[in-house]
Write a protein that holds these residues in place. Sequence first.
Motif, short mmCIF file in Angstrom:
data_model
loop_
_atom_site.label_atom_id
_atom_site.label_comp_id
_atom_site.label_asym_id
_atom_site.label_seq_id
_atom_site.Cartn_x
_atom_site.Cartn_y
_atom_site.Cartn_z
N ARG A 187 -0.97 14.30 20.18
CA ARG A 187 0.31 14.69 20.20
C ARG A 187 0.67 14.75 21.87
NH1 ARG A 187 4.22 17.20 17.39
NH2 ARG A 187 2.66 17.55 15.70
N TYR A 196 0.17 3.50 16.41
CA TYR A 196 1.53 3.66 15.90
C TYR A 196 2.09 4.79 16.69
CZ TYR A 196 0.59 0.72 11.78
OH TYR A 196 0.07 -0.08 10.93
N PHE A 252 5.37 0.89 14.64
CA PHE A 252 4.31 0.05 15.03
C PHE A 252 4.43 -0.18 16.39
CE2 PHE A 252 1.32 -3.24 14.95
CZ PHE A 252 1.67 -4.44 15.49
N PHE A 285 -4.94 6.98 2.76
CA PHE A 285 -4.62 5.90 1.91
C PHE A 285 -4.74 6.34 0.32
CE2 PHE A 285 -4.85 1.62 0.08
CZ PHE A 285 -5.66 1.84 -0.89
N GLN A 330 0.72 -1.15 -0.07
CA GLN A 330 0.12 -0.01 -0.12
C GLN A 330 0.71 1.20 -0.06
OE1 GLN A 330 -3.07 0.00 3.20
NE2 GLN A 330 -3.09 -2.39 2.97
N TYR A 369 -4.96 -0.35 14.93
CA TYR A 369 -3.47 -0.25 14.94
C TYR A 369 -3.19 0.87 15.86
CZ TYR A 369 -3.60 -3.25 10.74
OH TYR A 369 -3.80 -4.12 9.73
N GLN A 418 4.87 8.20 16.20
CA GLN A 418 5.60 8.81 15.01
C GLN A 418 6.46 10.04 15.88
OE1 GLN A 418 3.60 10.75 11.90
NE2 GLN A 418 5.18 10.17 10.57
N GLN A 435 10.20 11.47 11.91
CA GLN A 435 10.63 10.17 11.80
C GLN A 435 9.24 9.22 11.42
OE1 GLN A 435 13.47 8.73 12.80
NE2 GLN A 435 13.98 10.89 13.03
N GLY A 436 9.48 7.95 10.95
CA GLY A 436 8.31 7.44 10.11
C GLY A 436 7.43 6.57 11.35
N LEU A 437 6.55 5.91 10.86
CA LEU A 437 5.62 5.37 11.95
C LEU A 437 6.40 4.12 12.37
CD1 LEU A 437 3.75 7.14 10.07
CD2 LEU A 437 1.91 5.52 10.58
N TYR A 479 0.68 5.51 1.10
CA TYR A 479 -0.07 6.64 1.71
C TYR A 479 0.51 7.98 1.55
CZ TYR A 479 -2.68 2.77 4.30
OH TYR A 479 -3.42 1.72 4.83
N GLU A 530 -7.55 -1.05 3.26
CA GLU A 530 -6.80 0.14 3.59
C GLU A 530 -7.22 0.56 5.27
OE1 GLU A 530 -10.06 2.51 0.94
OE2 GLU A 530 -9.00 3.93 2.29
N ALA A 531 -6.09 1.30 5.44
CA ALA A 531 -6.32 1.72 6.96
C ALA A 531 -6.66 3.03 7.07
CB ALA A 531 -4.89 1.47 7.57
N LEU A 566 -0.73 7.57 16.81
CA LEU A 566 -1.61 7.62 15.82
C LEU A 566 -2.40 6.19 16.13
CD1 LEU A 566 0.63 8.97 12.98
CD2 LEU A 566 -1.64 9.87 13.40
N LYS A 573 9.97 4.78 6.38
CA LYS A 573 10.17 5.97 6.95
C LYS A 573 9.61 7.10 6.06
CE LYS A 573 13.86 4.68 9.78
NZ LYS A 573 13.14 4.79 10.82
N PHE A 630 -6.68 6.50 9.25
CA PHE A 630 -6.04 6.90 10.37
C PHE A 630 -7.00 8.22 11.08
CE2 PHE A 630 -1.77 5.25 10.71
CZ PHE A 630 -1.71 4.68 9.51
N GLY A 631 -6.77 8.02 12.29
CA GLY A 631 -7.10 9.38 13.17
C GLY A 631 -6.16 10.84 12.89
N GLN A 632 -6.54 11.79 13.80
CA GLN A 632 -5.58 12.94 13.62
C GLN A 632 -4.29 12.84 14.46
OE1 GLN A 632 -8.36 12.73 15.32
NE2 GLN A 632 -8.09 13.89 17.17
#
Lengths: 114, 114
Positions: free
Chosen positions: B110, B35, B45, A46, A34, B33, B37, B41-43, A36, B102-103, B91, A106, B105-107
Motif C-alpha cells: 500500500r 498490477y 495491469f 484463484f 479465470q 505481473y 489497484q 477500483q479493479g486491477l 478469482y 493460475e496466478a 500487487l 473490475k 498474488f502477494g499481499q
Amino acid sequence: SQKIEQNSEALNIQEGKTATLTCNYTNYSPAYLQWYRQDPGRGPVFLLLIRENEKEKRKERLKVTFDTTLKQSLFHITASQPADSATYLCALATFIQAGTALIFGKGTTLSVSS
Amino acid sequence: GAGVSQSPSNKVTEKGKDVELRCDPISGHTALYWYRQSLGQGLEFLIYFQGNSAPDKSGLPSDRFSAERTGGSVSTLTIQRTQQEDSAVYLCASSSRGWDTEAFFGQGTRLTVV
C-alpha cells in the motif's frame, strides 16, 4: 484490445440462494478464462480456470460456464453463505506488445446476508 | 518461498520522492505481473515479465514507472518523482507459465504519497 465487463458492481442475496455473476468480453475469445476471489485488504485468490472447449466446470459449490458465442462466462455459487461475501474477479488473456498477459475485470462485490 | 512475497507492506512517501517496491515470486515461476489497484477500483495491469524475455511495458502509466526482474526471479517496481495519484495498492503475481495457468498474488504494497 480486449475489454472485460462484469455486469454489476454489487450483488446482494440471501443466504442459501444461488449467486450468479456475469463476465462479458468484447473481442476475440480467449483460450482460457479465470475467476478469482478478493477479500478486503488482500490479494486475489484463484478459484477456477475454464478452457474454451469446456462448457462448464465445477468445484464444490462453484460452477463456471463459458459461452464463446455469447462471449460470456457465468459464475455461480450455490447454497451461498455469508462467508462467500467478497469481490469476484473475472480474468482472461489479452494480446499485448510482448505476448499475452492476464487482465482483470473490475469485479462484482457479493454480499450474502443471513 | 511458499508464496509470493512483497515488501514493504506499507509505504508512506512524500510527493516527489522515488520509491522501490519489491516482489519475490514463487520459486520456478516464469511469469510475473505487476498490477495497481486504487481504492474501490479493479486491477490495472502495469507490466508483465515472462522468463528472461524483455518485459511488456505497455501498461505503465507514465515514464516515471519502471520495473526490472533480476535473474528471472525477484522484481522491483520503481516509481520516480511520486505524485499523489500514484497512491494505491501495488500487487505482484506470479504463475508457472503464463496466462493459461493460475496466478498467485502477494499481499500487496500500500503506497501513500503525501
